[in-house]
Design an enzyme around this catalytic site. Sequence first.
Site, PDB file in Angstrom:
ATOM      1  N   LYS A   1      -8.710  37.481 -21.098  1.00 41.97           N
ATOM      2  CA  LYS A   1      -9.546  38.160 -19.991  1.00 41.97           C
ATOM      3  C   LYS A   1     -10.236  39.136 -20.480  1.00 41.97           C
ATOM      4  CE  LYS A   1     -11.081  38.908 -15.549  1.00 41.97           C
ATOM      5  NZ  LYS A   1     -10.657  38.227 -14.373  1.00 41.97           N
TER       6      LYS A   1
ATOM      7  N   ARG B   1      -9.358  32.444  -8.775  1.00 44.35           N
ATOM      8  CA  ARG B   1      -7.544  32.561  -8.916  1.00 44.35           C
ATOM      9  C   ARG B   1      -6.709  33.853  -8.382  1.00 44.35           C
ATOM     10  NH1 ARG B   1      -7.320  37.988 -10.074  1.00 44.35           N
ATOM     11  NH2 ARG B   1      -7.300  38.896 -12.115  1.00 44.35           N
TER      12      ARG B   1
ATOM     13  N   GLN C   1     -15.711  37.616  -3.434  1.00 40.16           N
ATOM     14  CA  GLN C   1     -15.105  37.090  -3.402  1.00 40.16           C
ATOM     15  C   GLN C   1     -14.018  37.218  -1.801  1.00 40.16           C
ATOM     16  OE1 GLN C   1     -11.362  38.288  -5.605  1.00 40.16           O
ATOM     17  NE2 GLN C   1     -13.022  38.713  -7.414  1.00 40.16           N
TER      18      GLN C   1
ATOM     19  N   MET D   1      -5.465  43.197  -1.769  1.00 33.20           N
ATOM     20  CA  MET D   1      -6.219  42.524  -3.159  1.00 33.20           C
ATOM     21  C   MET D   1      -7.545  42.965  -4.038  1.00 33.20           C
ATOM     22  SD  MET D   1      -4.096  40.030  -3.295  1.00 33.20           S
ATOM     23  CE  MET D   1      -4.809  39.441  -4.239  1.00 33.20           C
ATOM     24  N   GLY D   2      -6.895  44.256  -3.377  1.00 33.78           N
ATOM     25  CA  GLY D   2      -8.237  45.027  -4.188  1.00 33.78           C
ATOM     26  C   GLY D   2      -8.546  46.218  -4.905  1.00 33.78           C
TER      27      GLY D   2
ATOM     28  N   ASP E   1      -7.206  47.970  -7.771  1.00 35.21           N
ATOM     29  CA  ASP E   1      -6.269  47.404  -9.421  1.00 35.21           C
ATOM     30  C   ASP E   1      -6.667  48.038 -10.417  1.00 35.21           C
ATOM     31  OD1 ASP E   1      -9.179  46.635  -9.130  1.00 35.21           O
ATOM     32  OD2 ASP E   1      -9.121  44.760  -9.897  1.00 35.21           O
TER      33      ASP E   1
ATOM     34  N   LYS F   1      -8.081  53.325  -7.082  1.00 33.09           N
ATOM     35  CA  LYS F   1      -8.567  53.000  -6.276  1.00 33.09           C
ATOM     36  C   LYS F   1      -7.463  52.415  -5.073  1.00 33.09           C
ATOM     37  CE  LYS F   1     -10.912  48.990  -7.391  1.00 33.09           C
ATOM     38  NZ  LYS F   1     -11.650  47.836  -7.354  1.00 33.09           N
TER      39      LYS F   1
ATOM     40  N   GLY G   1      -1.316  42.608  -5.023  1.00 28.81           N
ATOM     41  CA  GLY G   1      -1.735  41.343  -6.058  1.00 28.81           C
ATOM     42  C   GLY G   1      -3.025  42.188  -7.094  1.00 28.81           C
TER      43      GLY G   1
END
Length: 327
Positions: free
Chosen positions: A73, A116, A144, A225-226, A228, A232, A298
């Site tokens: 990706k 996803r 999202q 989930m944020g 990555d 962060k 995540g």
Amino acid sequence: MITQDGPLIVTEDLCAQLVGRQQAFDAVEAVFGAMASGGARNFPVIREALGHADAIYGFKSGFDREGQVLGVKSGGYWPGNTDRGLTNHQSTVFLFDPDTGRLSALVGGNYLTAVRTAASSAVSIAYLARKDAKVLGMVGAGHQSTFQLRAAAEQRAFEKVVAWNPHPDMLPRLASVADEIGLEFESVSPQELGAQADVIITITSAFEPLLMKEWIEPGTHLACMGTDTKGKQEVDPALVSAASVFTDEVAQSVSIGEAQHAVGNGALTEKAITPIGAVINGVHPGRVSADQITLFDGTGVGLQDLAVASVAARLAEDCGLAQRIAL
């Protein structure tokens, strides 16, 4: 996937038409299990600031031997895209035939990234949240967030959504989705969100804690989930170290995920973090008590993208809806 006639082109519209929440959930659940059993692996992530347009760009790739999916990706985050009427996250998935290395499909990645990511948090809720969870907390109201809300709502019999966003004017989009699916909605402070919510999803691009340990009630499940990218952060490192931590991939969790800060200050060890696939495979029990705080980090792994892109390509080919090109 047959490649003699050139790769498939699977557009964003086709992805949205063919890949729903259940297909995404099944694909992500399966690949998490394959990762934990050694049947699939992610390759090292490349993720860099461009020094242009405040953008972050990179590559995520991997190989799922069990599912026979190989690919990469390519994409990133352009914060100024909102002003252009575009999605901030932009990406494309390249799938290759694992037997020959030939390009088999080019798949639009923007919708699939959102679906996803939502599937990933939904899998964590399905396996780790208390069965009697009634209140869903949402931290973040960007693009999202609506995907997250819809996917989460299918995992437990929620009755209410409480939400907070740094920009309150963005909350009506969540309120509209909550109303559509029959859930009460309330805009609250972060402290009140922690006090009310049984399950909390954080989906922001923050670089500082938005939720503190003392605000979270026993028995809460958090899906962070944020985070990555290195630097962060969405929650208090003390909260991370106090929770039972699960993740998509431990290596990413400690380096670019939410756990990076607690690991960095020595409050959490890498060995204390459990791959969610171990719970899916029945190797780890997951939640073991009603008052346990569980946290899913995540980070977003390439195999998630490849899994849902493979589903999109297969369905598009089966339905005769995708074009082929010669390179």
